[in-house]
Design a protein around this motif. Structure first.
Motif: not given
Length: 131
Positions: A30-36
């Motif tokens: 997924v192109p979203i940071p893992g922390s988010i």
């Protein structure tokens, strides 16, 4: 001693959610940071009652109160790219100022609506999870 250990455990829970988010990102690309992703999972866990607020509240309060310390590495890293100030400085400044202003306005509007909701004057358009 006991309070410090409790806060460390609570910070550990928050970090665990960050790691879970990182794992999901590595699995699904997924192109979203893992922390988010991890914080979204924590939010829904709190909202659904799977996680009690007192399990993470003191740790989150400590992290937020010391948030400026977490920006120091980013600022030092940014200094490596000083050419950005010269070439694209005005664009970066505009984005930072406008983004900050939009977030302040959105936070004010949402908190105002939540306070009105608590007073019994609910707004129809406010999503249920903000209440």
């Amino acid at each position: 001693m006991k309070k410090g250990l409790t806060i460390l455990l609570q910070i550990g829970i928050i970090i665990a959610f960050t790691w879970i988010g990182d794992y999901i990102v590595s699995l699904l690309h997924v192109p979203i940071p893992g922390s988010i992703i991890g914080m979204i999972l924590l939010f829904f866990g709190l909202h659904l009652g799977l996680i009690k607020l007192n399990w993470v509240q003191a740790g989150a309060t400590l992290i937020i109160s010391e948030m400026m310390l977490f920006f120091i590495p980013a600022v030092v890293g940014f200094m490596e790219y000083s050419w950005i100030f010269g070439i694209k400085g005005l664009g970066v400044l505009f984005i930072v100022v406008s983004g900050t202003a939009l977030m302040m306005i959105a936070t004010g509007v949402i908190s105002d609506r939540i306070l009105e909701r608590k007073d019994g004057e609910a707004r129809k358009w406010l999503p249920r999870f903000f209440i």
